[in-house]
Design an enzyme around this catalytic site. Structure first.
Site, PDB file in Angstrom:
ATOM      1  N   LYS A  66      58.064  39.691  83.731  1.00  0.00           N
ATOM      2  CA  LYS A  66      58.753  41.397  82.972  1.00  0.00           C
ATOM      3  C   LYS A  66      58.996  41.426  82.122  1.00  0.00           C
ATOM      4  CE  LYS A  66      62.718  44.071  84.141  1.00  0.00           C
ATOM      5  NZ  LYS A  66      63.493  45.116  85.237  1.00  0.00           N
ATOM      6  N   ARG A 109      64.442  48.466  92.039  1.00  0.00           N
ATOM      7  CA  ARG A 109      64.730  47.517  92.710  1.00  0.00           C
ATOM      8  C   ARG A 109      66.378  46.937  92.309  1.00  0.00           C
ATOM      9  NH1 ARG A 109      66.738  44.475  88.103  1.00  0.00           N
ATOM     10  NH2 ARG A 109      65.168  42.931  87.535  1.00  0.00           N
ATOM     11  N   MET A 217      76.274  45.370  89.021  1.00  0.00           N
ATOM     12  CA  MET A 217      75.462  46.018  88.304  1.00  0.00           C
ATOM     13  C   MET A 217      74.940  46.153  86.733  1.00  0.00           C
ATOM     14  SD  MET A 217      74.566  45.338  91.514  1.00  0.00           S
ATOM     15  CE  MET A 217      72.512  45.426  91.504  1.00  0.00           C
ATOM     16  N   GLY A 290      75.079  41.624  90.656  1.00  0.00           N
ATOM     17  CA  GLY A 290      73.447  42.577  90.917  1.00  0.00           C
ATOM     18  C   GLY A 290      73.415  41.516  89.487  1.00  0.00           C
TER      19      GLY A 290
END
Ligand code: NAD
Length: 319
Positions: A66, A109, A217, A290
């Protein structure tokens, strides 16, 4: 090579698809069947970040990268700040297989990873969800969290309070009462998701009650920070990828301060395959760091490509 543009993604990949795909990739990582390659992340100036996340999942037959980043000036131009594209290659030959719009997939995701952590680590009786942050990702996080626990209300704090109605609107859509609160009232939450681009900690140890699960996150780059390092050091820390957690994740600060040992950080995949029990007491604070791994991107992009091929969508180009 199939091009699956951003405009098709919403019709091809659901939150449920993302949850299953990310669960499978975390489990494959824990079994040693899949690995992420080192992240390249560079500052472009004026707060812009650009980089590459890549990996190989042998079991799923996925190889790719990515490319993208964070461009904070985009919102003022009517675009989201995160921009990315995923490229998939044939792991046997290296030939390009697909190019897939990565913006919605990143949100799906990332929210899926947080929700998997909540599903596996939060107390089953969690009823109050706290959100720290109110940008583009926050609504996706709220929707994904609401799929795995029966929350009865949502409380939220953001440095820029004028953005909080974005989160309130998603809560209303889910039929959940919503309240903007000061940080000390985060003690009312049994699950807290942090999703900001903050360079300094805002959520302090005193703001979190025993037994809470935190999904941190927002910190995906060196220098970002959302949680008090003392809070991190005192928690049972889980992550997607330990190598990223200690360098670009929320744990980077506690590890650098010497208050958290990298060997104490548990990959969430270990919980998914039954090698680690996850939460062990009702009073411990569990924290999922995360950081976002390339394999997550490949996993959801592969779903988009499969669905597009099944439905005859996308643009086939010769390479
Ligand atoms: P956004 O630009 O839409 O929103 C930014 C959020 O951070 C807002 O809540 C804003 O109020 C807050 N913020 C901005 N500057 C701040 C500061 N100085 N102090 C405290 N808060 C501040 O961003 P987004 O798309 O919602 O992404 C949020 C964060 O999540 C970013 O850091 C992004 O890089 C990260 N992210 C992580 C992953 C992952 O896999 N872990 C994936 C996508 C995005």
């Amino acid at each position: 090579m199939l091009i699956v543009p951003e405009t098709l993604i919403a019709s091809l990949v659901t939150a449920e698809d993302a949850f299953r795909a990310v669960e499978a990739c975390f489990a494959a990582m824990a079994r040693g069947e899949a690995c992420n390659f080192p992240v390249v992340r560079e500052a472009l100036g004026e707060g812009r970040q650009y980089g590459f996340k890549s990996g190989l999942d042998r079991a799923a037959g996925q190889l790719g990268v990515k490319a993208g980043g964070y461009f904070p000036g985009n919102a003022a131009k009517g675009m989201i700040n995160h921009q990315s594209s995923v490229f998939l290659f044939d792991p046997e030959t290296g030939r390009p297989v697909a190019m897939v719009g990565g913006n919605l997939l990143t949100a799906l995701r990332t929210a899926a990873a947080s929700a998997i952590a909540i599903d596996r680590l939060a107390r089953p009786d969690a009823r109050v969800l706290g959100i720290v942050g109110a940008g583009h990702q926050a609504g996706f996080q709220l929707r994904a969290a609401a799929r795995v626990r029966r929350f009865e209300r949502v409380i939220a704090w953001n440095l820029h309070p004028e953005m909080l109605p974005n989160v309130g609107a998603v809560a209303a859509d889910l039929g959940l009462p919503f309240e903007a609160v000061d940080l000390p009232r985060m003690r009312e939450a049994e699950v807290i998701v942090t999703i900001t681009s903050s360079p300094v900690a805002s959520l302090m140890a005193a703001h979190v009650a025993p037994g809470t699960h935190l999904s941190c996150m927002g910190t995906d780059t060196r220098g970002k920070q959302e949680a008090d390092p003392a809070l991190v050091a005192g928690a049972s820390v889980f992550t997607d990828e330990v190598a990223q957690s200690v360098t670009i994740g929320e744990a980077q600060h506690a590890v650098a301060a010497g208050t958290l040992d990298a060997s104490a950080i548990v990959p969430l995949g270990e919980v998914l395959i039954g090698r680690h029990p996850g939460r062990q007491t009702a009073t411990e604070i569990t924290l999922f760091d995360g950081t976002g791994v390339g394999l997550q991107d490949l996993a959801v992009a592969a779903v988009a490509v499969q669905r597009a091929r099944e439905r005859g969508l996308g643009i086939e180009v010769g390479v």
